[in-house]
Scaffold this active site. Structure first.
Site, short mmCIF file in Angstrom:
data_model
loop_
_atom_site.label_atom_id
_atom_site.label_comp_id
_atom_site.label_asym_id
_atom_site.label_seq_id
_atom_site.Cartn_x
_atom_site.Cartn_y
_atom_site.Cartn_z
CB ALA A 118 40.47 38.77 49.36
CD GLU A 155 38.27 29.54 39.10
OE1 GLU A 155 37.10 29.71 39.47
OE2 GLU A 155 39.24 30.10 39.65
CB SER A 208 36.17 31.33 46.53
OG SER A 208 36.52 30.41 45.54
CD GLU A 228 43.74 26.49 52.27
OE1 GLU A 228 43.03 26.42 51.24
OE2 GLU A 228 43.31 26.87 53.37
CG HIS A 229 47.89 24.10 48.38
ND1 HIS A 229 48.28 24.37 47.10
CD2 HIS A 229 47.75 25.31 48.99
CE1 HIS A 229 48.40 25.68 46.94
NE2 HIS A 229 48.09 26.27 48.06
CB SER A 259 30.21 42.79 36.68
OG SER A 259 30.69 42.82 38.01
CG ASP A 316 37.83 27.70 45.56
OD1 ASP A 316 38.10 27.21 46.67
OD2 ASP A 316 38.63 28.37 44.88
P1 ADP Z 1 39.30 34.94 44.33
O1 ADP Z 1 38.48 33.86 43.73
O2 ADP Z 1 40.09 34.46 45.49
O3 ADP Z 1 38.51 36.15 44.68
P2 ADP Z 1 40.45 34.91 41.73
O4 ADP Z 1 41.67 35.51 41.16
O5 ADP Z 1 40.27 33.44 41.60
O6 ADP Z 1 40.37 35.37 43.24
O7 ADP Z 1 39.19 35.57 41.05
C1 ADP Z 1 39.05 36.96 41.01
C2 ADP Z 1 38.59 37.36 39.61
O8 ADP Z 1 37.24 36.89 39.39
C3 ADP Z 1 38.49 38.85 39.43
O9 ADP Z 1 39.73 39.39 39.02
C4 ADP Z 1 37.46 38.96 38.31
O10 ADP Z 1 38.03 38.69 37.05
C5 ADP Z 1 36.52 37.81 38.62
N1 ADP Z 1 35.35 38.23 39.41
C6 ADP Z 1 34.96 37.75 40.60
N2 ADP Z 1 33.82 38.32 41.02
C7 ADP Z 1 33.47 39.20 40.07
C8 ADP Z 1 32.38 40.12 39.90
N3 ADP Z 1 31.44 40.25 40.82
N4 ADP Z 1 32.37 40.87 38.78
C9 ADP Z 1 33.33 40.76 37.85
N5 ADP Z 1 34.35 39.91 37.94
C10 ADP Z 1 34.45 39.16 39.04
MG MG Z 2 39.21 32.13 42.78
#
Ligand code: ADP
Ligand code: MG
Length: 385
Positions: free
Chosen positions: A125, A162, A128, A36-37, A70, A174
């Site tokens: 969560a 990203e 990713s 991690e990190h 989405s 990721d």
């Molecule tokens: P993680 O990658 O850990 O889930 P992040 O904050 O990096 O958390 O990414 C989450 C963000 O990615 C969401 O708030 C949204 O903007 C975008 N995202 C991810 N999956 C979807 C999806 N299936 N539809 C729309 N947006 C999504």
């Molecule tokens: Mg993410």
């Protein structure tokens, strides 16, 4: 599970656009077994792909326009060639527009398309969902346009989407996991050379399971804290005169730490150097199929994140402690920190009991109920049909 989420994407496509998609593409979320990190310190990580997928149903269109729906947001967004500069498309659309931008910026003629997205990866969560979204969209566009972008080079393009377009300064782990993982394996990735090795990780055959506990703890100050950790690591590397903390050998750690005056920087560096060592030790154990024995390394990784890197929160520490007390071989927070998920290595037959013990500990401390599920390593991004 794949069938269901793919059907939702296809159904969404037809509902939004009135005809059938040309195909559908899937990319998984990931869980990081250990490391991690370490990614932005040019070090080692060991993620595996989740069975939870993000699916993109898509069809090409003649003009240079991208329309995206989405299920998660329930809305349709649309952008054309003029949006191919970072910042032009906000919110979740940035992850999609970012992929189009990153591909175009790499010199590709990206086909216009209509896209419909459904996902089983929990959002935000630490599993990713963002990389799953980028990787699924990227794989779809590469296939639709017949773009010659080798699989090994795709994670860096998705990462630019990203980092630069969506503005989240994450490392290469990721997207590498979502694109390059293989079923039944963990991905041993050298974040400097980007060389990978597929490490067999068949828990089920050993009577074991990886339990993922989504703590559902609210993320706190994630962006600023992440930037501060990166800055501390860079400061340590600079003070030690190396390109990155990857270059500090575990055997030289004490001597290196003695040269760092700032106690915070010293702790951050100690986490990264020892964490790299733990990844290498984990890989060595998995190579000889001694899966159970990685447990103490996972738990040591957690202690290092809690005490030295200081990225855990009470919900996360509680889940780790409760899982260990209930008989887990090892447990650690996974992902960037300040909330997110914990993983525990458990006997397959004990997974439910460990999950229940964690839920009890949460109830006793007044935390919102966690969400636990077991996972097995799935495949990376692929075309479904
Ligand atoms: P993680 O990658 O850990 O889930 P992040 O904050 O990096 O958390 O990414 C989450 C963000 O990615 C969401 O708030 C949204 O903007 C975008 N995202 C991810 N999956 C979807 C999806 N299936 N539809 C729309 N947006 C999504
Ligand atoms: Mg993410």
């Amino acid at each position: 599970m794949t069938g269901e989420v793919a059907a939702r994407a296809a159904k969404g496509f037809t509902a939004e656009y009135g005809d059938r998609p040309a195909g559908s593409w899937a990319a998984p979320g990931r869980v990081n077994l250990i490391g991690e990190h370490t990614d932005y310190n040019d070090g080692f990580v060991l993620p595996f792909a989740l069975p939870q997928l993000t699916v993109v149903a898509a069809a090409p269109v003649e003009e240079r326009r991208w329309t995206v729906w989405s299920e998660q947001s329930g809305e349709q967004i649309s952008f054309d060639g003029s949006a191919l500069r970072p910042g032009a498309v906000p919110d979740w659309g940035a992850y999609v527009a970012g992929v189009v931008w990153a591909l175009a910026d790499a010199g590709f003629d990206v086909p216009g398309a209509r896209l419909a997205i459904a996902s089983d990866v929990p959002l935000g969560a630490g599993l990713s969902s963002s990389a799953a979204l980028e990787s699924a969209v990227l794989t779809a566009l590469v296939d639709l346009g017949g773009l010659e972008l080798p699989v090994d080079d795709r994670p860096a393009v998705a990462q630019r989407a990203e980092n630069v377009y969506a503005g989240a300064p994450t490392g290469i782990m990721d997207q590498s996991a979502s694109i390059r993982c293989r079923e039944g394996h963990a991905l041993f990735l050298d974040c400097r050379s980007l060389a990978v090795e597929q490490i067999p990780f068949d828990c089920a055959a050993a009577g074991l399971a990886v339990l993922v506990i989504d703590t559902r703890a609210p993320h706190r100050h994630v962006g600023g804290e992440y930037a501060a950790r990166r800055a501390a690591c860079e400061a340590a590397a600079e003070r030690l005169g190396v390109p990155a903390l990857r270059d500090v050998a575990f055997e030289e750690l004490d001597a290196a730490l003695a040269r760092l005056d700032d106690p915070v920087v010293r702790r951050r560096a100690r986490h990264v150097v020892t964490e790299n060592r733990r990844v290498l030790d984990t890989v060595e154990l998995l190579r000889v199929d001694r899966i159970r024995e990685i447990g103490p390394l996972l738990t040591a990784s957690h202690a290092s994140m809690r005490n030295d890197f200081e990225i855990t929160v009470p919900e996360v520490d509680t889940a780790v402690e409760a899982a260990l007390a209930a008989g887990a071989y090892g447990a650690r927070m996974t992902g960037g920190g300040f909330g997110g998920c914990v993983l525990a290595l458990v006997d397959a037959s004990a997974a439910d009991a460990v999950a229940a013990a964690v839920a009890d500990a949460y109830a006793a401390r007044g935390f919102a109920a966690p969400l636990s599920f077991t996972v097995t390593p799935g495949p990376g991004a692929t075309r479904l049909d």
